[in-house]
Design a protein around this motif. Structure first.
Motif, PDB file in Angstrom:
ATOM      1  N   ASN A  33       0.813  -1.219   0.000  1.00  0.00           N
ATOM      2  CA  ASN A  33       0.000   0.000   0.000  1.00  0.00           C
ATOM      3  C   ASN A  33       0.847   1.270   0.000  1.00  0.00           C
ATOM      4  O   ASN A  33       0.355   2.345  -0.352  1.00  0.00           O
ATOM      5  N   LYS A  34       2.100   1.142   0.448  1.00  0.00           N
ATOM      6  CA  LYS A  34       3.060   2.265   0.425  1.00  0.00           C
ATOM      7  C   LYS A  34       2.538   3.498   1.166  1.00  0.00           C
ATOM      8  O   LYS A  34       2.775   4.634   0.760  1.00  0.00           O
ATOM      9  N   THR A  35       1.810   3.274   2.262  1.00  0.00           N
ATOM     10  CA  THR A  35       1.324   4.397   3.057  1.00  0.00           C
ATOM     11  C   THR A  35       2.302   4.671   4.202  1.00  0.00           C
ATOM     12  O   THR A  35       3.233   3.897   4.445  1.00  0.00           O
ATOM     13  N   MET A  36       2.081   5.759   4.906  1.00  0.00           N
ATOM     14  CA  MET A  36       2.823   5.965   6.145  1.00  0.00           C
ATOM     15  C   MET A  36       2.557   4.766   7.047  1.00  0.00           C
ATOM     16  O   MET A  36       1.402   4.390   7.255  1.00  0.00           O
ATOM     17  N   PRO A  37       3.589   4.134   7.591  1.00  0.00           N
ATOM     18  CA  PRO A  37       3.370   2.948   8.426  1.00  0.00           C
ATOM     19  C   PRO A  37       2.504   3.260   9.643  1.00  0.00           C
ATOM     20  O   PRO A  37       2.645   4.305  10.278  1.00  0.00           O
ATOM     21  N   LEU A  38       1.610   2.321   9.937  1.00  0.00           N
ATOM     22  CA  LEU A  38       0.783   2.378  11.136  1.00  0.00           C
ATOM     23  C   LEU A  38       1.318   1.318  12.096  1.00  0.00           C
ATOM     24  O   LEU A  38       1.186   0.117  11.840  1.00  0.00           O
ATOM     25  N   ILE A  39       1.941   1.756  13.177  1.00  0.00           N
ATOM     26  CA  ILE A  39       2.496   0.825  14.157  1.00  0.00           C
ATOM     27  C   ILE A  39       1.439   0.537  15.211  1.00  0.00           C
ATOM     28  O   ILE A  39       0.880   1.461  15.811  1.00  0.00           O
ATOM     29  N   LEU A  40       1.168  -0.748  15.434  1.00  0.00           N
ATOM     30  CA  LEU A  40       0.146  -1.172  16.378  1.00  0.00           C
ATOM     31  C   LEU A  40       0.774  -1.496  17.729  1.00  0.00           C
ATOM     32  O   LEU A  40       1.792  -2.179  17.802  1.00  0.00           O
ATOM     33  N   ILE A  41       0.147  -1.001  18.795  1.00  0.00           N
ATOM     34  CA  ILE A  41       0.686  -1.167  20.144  1.00  0.00           C
ATOM     35  C   ILE A  41      -0.370  -1.846  21.003  1.00  0.00           C
ATOM     36  O   ILE A  41      -1.436  -1.279  21.255  1.00  0.00           O
ATOM     37  N   HIS A  42      -0.056  -3.064  21.439  1.00  0.00           N
ATOM     38  CA  HIS A  42      -1.038  -3.856  22.184  1.00  0.00           C
ATOM     39  C   HIS A  42      -1.108  -3.452  23.651  1.00  0.00           C
ATOM     40  O   HIS A  42      -0.275  -2.720  24.178  1.00  0.00           O
ATOM     41  N   GLY A  43      -2.118  -3.977  24.310  1.00  0.00           N
ATOM     42  CA  GLY A  43      -2.332  -3.670  25.715  1.00  0.00           C
ATOM     43  C   GLY A  43      -1.771  -4.722  26.650  1.00  0.00           C
ATOM     44  O   GLY A  43      -0.877  -5.471  26.317  1.00  0.00           O
ATOM     45  N   GLY A  45      -2.859   2.465  19.352  1.00  0.00           N
ATOM     46  CA  GLY A  45      -2.682   1.738  20.602  1.00  0.00           C
ATOM     47  C   GLY A  45      -4.013   1.447  21.253  1.00  0.00           C
ATOM     48  O   GLY A  45      -4.890   2.311  21.296  1.00  0.00           O
ATOM     49  N   TYR A  46      -4.174   0.218  21.741  1.00  0.00           N
ATOM     50  CA  TYR A  46      -5.423  -0.119  22.421  1.00  0.00           C
ATOM     51  C   TYR A  46      -5.147  -0.534  23.859  1.00  0.00           C
ATOM     52  O   TYR A  46      -4.172  -1.196  24.152  1.00  0.00           O
ATOM     53  N   SER A  47      -6.032  -0.076  24.767  1.00  0.00           N
ATOM     54  CA  SER A  47      -5.912  -0.311  26.204  1.00  0.00           C
ATOM     55  C   SER A  47      -4.590   0.276  26.708  1.00  0.00           C
ATOM     56  O   SER A  47      -4.311   1.443  26.446  1.00  0.00           O
ATOM     57  N   PHE A  48      -3.763  -0.494  27.399  1.00  0.00           N
ATOM     58  CA  PHE A  48      -2.465   0.020  27.832  1.00  0.00           C
ATOM     59  C   PHE A  48      -1.640   0.506  26.634  1.00  0.00           C
ATOM     60  O   PHE A  48      -0.831   1.433  26.764  1.00  0.00           O
ATOM     61  N   GLY A  49      -1.861  -0.086  25.466  1.00  0.00           N
ATOM     62  CA  GLY A  49      -1.158   0.367  24.262  1.00  0.00           C
ATOM     63  C   GLY A  49      -1.482   1.804  23.914  1.00  0.00           C
ATOM     64  O   GLY A  49      -0.647   2.522  23.349  1.00  0.00           O
ATOM     65  N   GLY A  50      -2.690   2.268  24.252  1.00  0.00           N
ATOM     66  CA  GLY A  50      -3.034   3.674  24.046  1.00  0.00           C
ATOM     67  C   GLY A  50      -2.235   4.576  24.960  1.00  0.00           C
ATOM     68  O   GLY A  50      -1.754   5.641  24.545  1.00  0.00           O
ATOM     69  N   GLU A  51      -2.075   4.155  26.203  1.00  0.00           N
ATOM     70  CA  GLU A  51      -1.264   4.920  27.153  1.00  0.00           C
ATOM     71  C   GLU A  51       0.191   4.955  26.704  1.00  0.00           C
ATOM     72  O   GLU A  51       0.845   6.016  26.739  1.00  0.00           O
ATOM     73  N   LEU A  52       0.704   3.814  26.245  1.00  0.00           N
ATOM     74  CA  LEU A  52       2.095   3.758  25.777  1.00  0.00           C
ATOM     75  C   LEU A  52       2.275   4.615  24.519  1.00  0.00           C
ATOM     76  O   LEU A  52       3.310   5.286  24.366  1.00  0.00           O
ATOM     77  N   ILE A  54       6.382  10.938  15.295  1.00  0.00           N
ATOM     78  CA  ILE A  54       5.010  10.432  15.259  1.00  0.00           C
ATOM     79  C   ILE A  54       4.115  11.416  14.515  1.00  0.00           C
ATOM     80  O   ILE A  54       4.199  12.624  14.706  1.00  0.00           O
ATOM     81  N   ASN A  55       3.216  10.865  13.678  1.00  0.00           N
ATOM     82  CA  ASN A  55       2.283  11.686  12.916  1.00  0.00           C
ATOM     83  C   ASN A  55       0.941  11.782  13.641  1.00  0.00           C
ATOM     84  O   ASN A  55       0.683  12.751  14.346  1.00  0.00           O
ATOM     85  N   LYS A  56       0.101  10.778  13.523  1.00  0.00           N
ATOM     86  CA  LYS A  56      -1.219  10.781  14.166  1.00  0.00           C
ATOM     87  C   LYS A  56      -1.321   9.640  15.168  1.00  0.00           C
ATOM     88  O   LYS A  56      -0.587   8.652  15.089  1.00  0.00           O
ATOM     89  N   LEU A  57      -2.283   9.784  16.089  1.00  0.00           N
ATOM     90  CA  LEU A  57      -2.533   8.773  17.111  1.00  0.00           C
ATOM     91  C   LEU A  57      -3.982   8.300  17.046  1.00  0.00           C
ATOM     92  O   LEU A  57      -4.904   9.118  16.953  1.00  0.00           O
ATOM     93  N   VAL A  58      -4.164   6.982  17.105  1.00  0.00           N
ATOM     94  CA  VAL A  58      -5.490   6.391  17.309  1.00  0.00           C
ATOM     95  C   VAL A  58      -5.417   5.633  18.630  1.00  0.00           C
ATOM     96  O   VAL A  58      -4.571   4.756  18.805  1.00  0.00           O
ATOM     97  N   LEU A  59      -6.288   5.976  19.569  1.00  0.00           N
ATOM     98  CA  LEU A  59      -6.268   5.390  20.907  1.00  0.00           C
ATOM     99  C   LEU A  59      -7.621   4.747  21.186  1.00  0.00           C
ATOM    100  O   LEU A  59      -8.638   5.427  21.203  1.00  0.00           O
ATOM    101  N   SER A  60      -7.613   3.438  21.384  1.00  0.00           N
ATOM    102  CA  SER A  60      -8.842   2.718  21.676  1.00  0.00           C
ATOM    103  C   SER A  60      -8.861   2.337  23.152  1.00  0.00           C
ATOM    104  O   SER A  60      -8.039   1.540  23.605  1.00  0.00           O
ATOM    105  N   MET A 117     -11.142  12.188  30.297  1.00  0.00           N
ATOM    106  CA  MET A 117     -10.038  12.927  30.913  1.00  0.00           C
ATOM    107  C   MET A 117      -8.919  13.157  29.896  1.00  0.00           C
ATOM    108  O   MET A 117      -8.382  14.262  29.772  1.00  0.00           O
ATOM    109  N   VAL A 118      -8.566  12.092  29.167  1.00  0.00           N
ATOM    110  CA  VAL A 118      -7.502  12.192  28.170  1.00  0.00           C
ATOM    111  C   VAL A 118      -7.893  13.189  27.081  1.00  0.00           C
ATOM    112  O   VAL A 118      -7.102  14.055  26.680  1.00  0.00           O
ATOM    113  N   ASP A 119      -9.127  13.076  26.594  1.00  0.00           N
ATOM    114  CA  ASP A 119      -9.612  13.971  25.545  1.00  0.00           C
ATOM    115  C   ASP A 119      -9.578  15.426  26.004  1.00  0.00           C
ATOM    116  O   ASP A 119      -9.203  16.330  25.244  1.00  0.00           O
ATOM    117  N   ARG A 120      -9.936  15.660  27.258  1.00  0.00           N
ATOM    118  CA  ARG A 120      -9.961  17.029  27.794  1.00  0.00           C
ATOM    119  C   ARG A 120      -8.564  17.636  27.877  1.00  0.00           C
ATOM    120  O   ARG A 120      -8.378  18.828  27.636  1.00  0.00           O
TER     121      ARG A 120
END
Length: 296
Positions: A26-36, A104-111, A123-129, A256-259
């Motif tokens: 796909n040659k996109t900016m890499p999306l690195i996944l961070i587990h919880g 990052g999802y769960s603890f992965g979002g915090e990391l 880092i470009n963008k963040l997705v936090l679940s 809290m994080v969003d605020r």
């Protein structure tokens, strides 16, 4: 990127880490996944939402030191937030990635937030679940309340007994986790129990276990300044995704994080608990890709 699709073992800060790349074409900016977890793995994510996202994005999986298919350090002293952040930086450099998006999802979002704070230009963008705030008492209170809200009468009575004991919140928290059974945990983590069943089947199929060593080690080494007081320094565009029934990290933590963040948006999933990627997969993928693909 220097690596094509496939699975690899890379030595990072003296520990062999499991890496997997999908969607290289796909040659996109890499999306690195961070587990919880802490101490979890990507096995379930790989086989559900990950394979869909990789049809459009270049995806990099890695499992943290002592987690999943990565090697374990010899000593509990070899776990800390700083080391986990450094591991990601070294991984990114070894793969030849200049800038990356993080999911990052769960603890992965915090990391992911810790990584963005430490290396903002990488880092470009963040997705936090359902991100956690593991060094805040609110996290432990949310989980205890969450268990009580789904427990049977007998289990709830046992939790009530623990809460009345003259012990610290941390001791109560650990005791509650030590007594909850499989059924209670499934209702705690999932709103739809068919999704809980699928999740547990994948857990069993993987043969991977979370020893709890990382969590214990990390709790012994809290950051000097808790993350909640540093969030306002993070400028990255951020998408927060949270199930309204999340009893693990909790809607209140996401709010809290969003605020505190400077450039975030919070999307609520009305039919999900802690794993919206499994309970509302189509919506999770659509919002994630729309967010990542939008030009700033």
């Amino acid at each position: 990127m220097k690596f094509n699709n496939g699975e690899y073992k890379l030595s990072i800060n003296g520990i062999n880490h499991w890496i997997k790349i999908e969607g290289y074409e796909n040659k996109t900016m890499p999306l690195i996944l961070i587990h919880g977890g802490p101490g979890g793995n990507h096995y379930n994510f790989e086989r559900t939402v990950g394979r869909i996202i990789s049809k459009e994005r270049t995806v990099v999986y890695y499992e943290q030191r002592g987690s999943g298919r990565s090697d374990k350090p010899e000593s509990a002293d070899d776990y800390s937030i700083d080391l986990l952040v450094s591991d990601l930086k070294v991984l990114k450099d070894l793969l030849g990635i200049e800038r990356a998006d993080l999911l990052g999802y769960s603890f992965g979002g915090e990391l992911a937030l810790e990584i963005a704070y430490a290396f903002p230009n990488d880092i470009n963008k963040l997705v936090l679940s359902g991100p956690s705030l593991m060094y805040s008492n609110i996290q432990q209170l949310i989980q205890i309340q969450g268990f009580m809200s789904v427990a049977t009468d007998a289990m709830r009575d046992r939790i009530e007994f623990i809460l009345k004991e003259k012990t610290s919140l941390e001791e109560k928290f650990n005791q509650v986790w030590s007594i909850v059974d499989t059924e209670t945990v499934d209702h705690f983590l999932f709103e739809d129990q068919s999704n809980a069943e699928q999740n547990r089947k994948l857990w069993e199929e993987s043969g991977l276990k979370n020893t709890g060593q990382m969590m214990k080690a990390l709790y012994k080494k809290p950051p000097q300044v808790p993350l909640i007081y540093r969030l306002n320094k993070i400028k990255h565009k951020t998408l927060l995704i949270t199930g309204i029934h999340d009893r693990n990290t909790g809607l209140s933590v996401s709010k809290m994080v969003d605020r505190e963040l400077n450039n975030s948006s919070l999307k609520l999933f009305s039919n999900s608990a802690h794993f919206p990627e499994m309970e509302e997969t189509e919506k999770f993928v659509r919002l994630t890709l729309e967010f990542l693909n939008t030009k700033d």
